[in-house]
Write an enzyme that holds these catalytic residues in place. Structure first.
Site, short mmCIF file in Angstrom:
data_model
loop_
_atom_site.label_atom_id
_atom_site.label_comp_id
_atom_site.label_asym_id
_atom_site.label_seq_id
_atom_site.Cartn_x
_atom_site.Cartn_y
_atom_site.Cartn_z
N ASP A 223 0.81 -1.22 0.00
CA ASP A 223 0.00 0.00 0.00
C ASP A 223 0.84 1.27 0.00
O ASP A 223 0.46 2.28 -0.60
CB ASP A 223 -1.01 0.00 1.14
CG ASP A 223 -0.43 -0.32 2.51
OD1 ASP A 223 0.80 -0.31 2.66
OD2 ASP A 223 -1.22 -0.60 3.43
N GLY A 387 -4.64 8.87 5.64
CA GLY A 387 -5.64 9.33 6.59
C GLY A 387 -5.17 10.43 7.50
O GLY A 387 -5.95 11.28 7.95
#
Length: 449
Positions: A223, A387
């Site tokens: 990721d 995030g």
């Protein structure tokens, strides 16, 4: 002509399917499905419920097709190091073991008894983490194993029936030669591992197979590799912080840094898209704040508001300390770390959250200072993606600690990078990383005070 791709993005606490619609110079992202990723305890080990994740992603792909009709491609990314073991029939032997399970301590000892830490680093360029794949495999009985598939490759195999090992994730195993991008035959031989246990290596951006008639492409399946693709930098003098459960803090380089100084500083050399090197250090990340929130049963907004009012720099902990790796009792462990180092103990939730955020910002500063020193690559700005880009206080503290502008966003960097690589593989986009990054929008800049 528009094109729509689906990114399957699996994190340590949840997974989601995000679609990307490319058209008229814009990329529109939409989350079409989100599902929980909750570990399970089986046979005394903490494991990933991989079949539940598989159902979540197929449900999400169905939702994407319902919304957009025909999809132009699918790509999968996830966390690193963990894997599934297949038998000769191609069946999964057991749910993959979670990297936070403590079993790997014995594996570290076994590997280092054969390959000392300094030589292991010189061979692979991977920082020491007790859960690295090489250490996990040292605890396994592989006698009945036919294939080892890293998490994204396992799920891709279940979609397509085709086996392969994507290079950006393979680089995190501690078994890949960072100079060649191939497995280290010397290391496999010394550890008594058969390289044939891993299916053939594949680069990001190639066709992996098809699922219900839709092409499935390899992407930066680690990721962080996908997130770095979507860093909207316009020069090479940038640093990145991919900030989620973990914070990955570093630089994008053309060649690995394999010095003893880099090993001592616990930097890793992981492969990126287009053969780049992600020279970075792992910092514990928002995991610390998430666990404090869970311990105290308080809302994130309340914690952040309270932290903003708390005294700056009152207490600092080492955000890379392995003591913070396991789940549970995080507030007590942070408090104990403050007490043991002779600092004031946090007296309330605000001070506890402020301790976490101040500690993260200083850990980012230290990591970037070391990265510049070890690589010789100067930086002019920091891009904070993931995030954590939503956490204004953390972004401000990071800018102040680093003394550099912090460009926050996109929060959806991992999904965006996944989608960009797919679109290029399908022929909808062309060019290198700079051209791909030109499609990324949505930054907010924080200047140091």
């Amino acid at each position: 002509m528009a094109a729509v791709f689906a990114a399957v993005d699996l994190g340590a606490s949840s997974g989601r399917v995000v679609t990307g619609r490319f058209g008229a110079g814009t990329l529109e992202l939409a989350e079409v499905h989100r599902f929980a990723n909750e570990p399970v305890s089986e046979g005394g080990l903490l494991r990933w419920d991989i079949r539940k994740l598989h159902k979540g992603l197929t449900d999400g792909l169905r939702a994407a097709a319902d919304r957009h009709g025909t999809l132009d491609g699918i790509g999968i990314d996830s966390w690193a190091v963990d894997y599934g073991l297949l038998d000769a029939s191609g069946s999964l032997i057991a749910n993959p073991v979670h990297y936070r399970d403590p079993r790997t301590a014995a594996g570290v000892e076994r590997v280092h008894a054969v390959v000392p830490p300094a030589r292991l680093y010189a061979t692979t360029g991977i920082q020491f983490q007790p859960f690295n794949t090489v250490f996990q495999l040292a605890t396994e009985d592989l006698s009945s194993v036919a294939d080892i598939l890293l998490i994204p490759d396992l799920l891709s195999y279940w979609l397509t029936g085709e086996k392969g090992t994507e290079r950006t994730n393979a680089s995190t195993t501690g078994l890949l030669d960072p100079r060649t991008g191939e497995w280290s035959a010397e290391l496999f031989a010394e550890l008594g591992l058969a390289a044939e246990l891993f299916p053939p290596l594949r680069d990001p951006g190639v066709l992996a197979g098809s699922y219900e008639g839709c092409p499935v492409y390899t992407v930066g399946s680690h990721d962080t590799a996908s997130a770095v693709v979507a860093v909207p930098a316009t020069s090479d003098r940038f640093a990145y912080i991919s900030c989620g459960t973990w914070s990955l803090v570093g630089l994008e380089l053309d060649e690995p840094v394999l010095t003893e100084e880099a090993r001592q500083a616990n930097f890793t050399n992981e492969r990126g898209v287009d053969g780049k090197v992600r020279f970075l250090r792992n910092v514990m990340g928002l995991w610390l704040l998430q666990e404090v929130q869970r311990d105290l049963g308080l809302g994130l907004g309340y914690l952040l508001d309270s932290a903003a009012r708390a005294t700056p720099g009152r207490s600092i902990v080492d955000a890379t300390d392995p003591r913070f790796l396991p789940p549970g009792d995080m507030a007590a462990r942070i408090t104990a770390a403050c007490r043991e180092s002779g600092q004031p103990e946090p007296r309330d939730p605000g001070e506890l959250a402020r301790c976490v955020l101040d500690s993260l910002a200083l850990a980012y500063r230290d990591a970037l200072s070391d990265a510049v020193r070890l690589s010789g690559r100067p930086i002019e700005a920091v891009h904070l993606v993931g995030g954590g880009a939503h956490n204004e206080l953390l972004c401000r503290l990071t800018a102040d600690a680093c003394g550099l502008p912090v460009h926050a966003g996109p929060a959806e960097a991992t999904a965006a990078g996944n989608l960009l690589v797919q679109a290029r593989a399908a022929g909808f986009l062309d060019g290198g990383l700079r051209e791909l990054r030109s499609w990324v929008r949505g930054m907010r800049t924080y200047l140091p005070e």
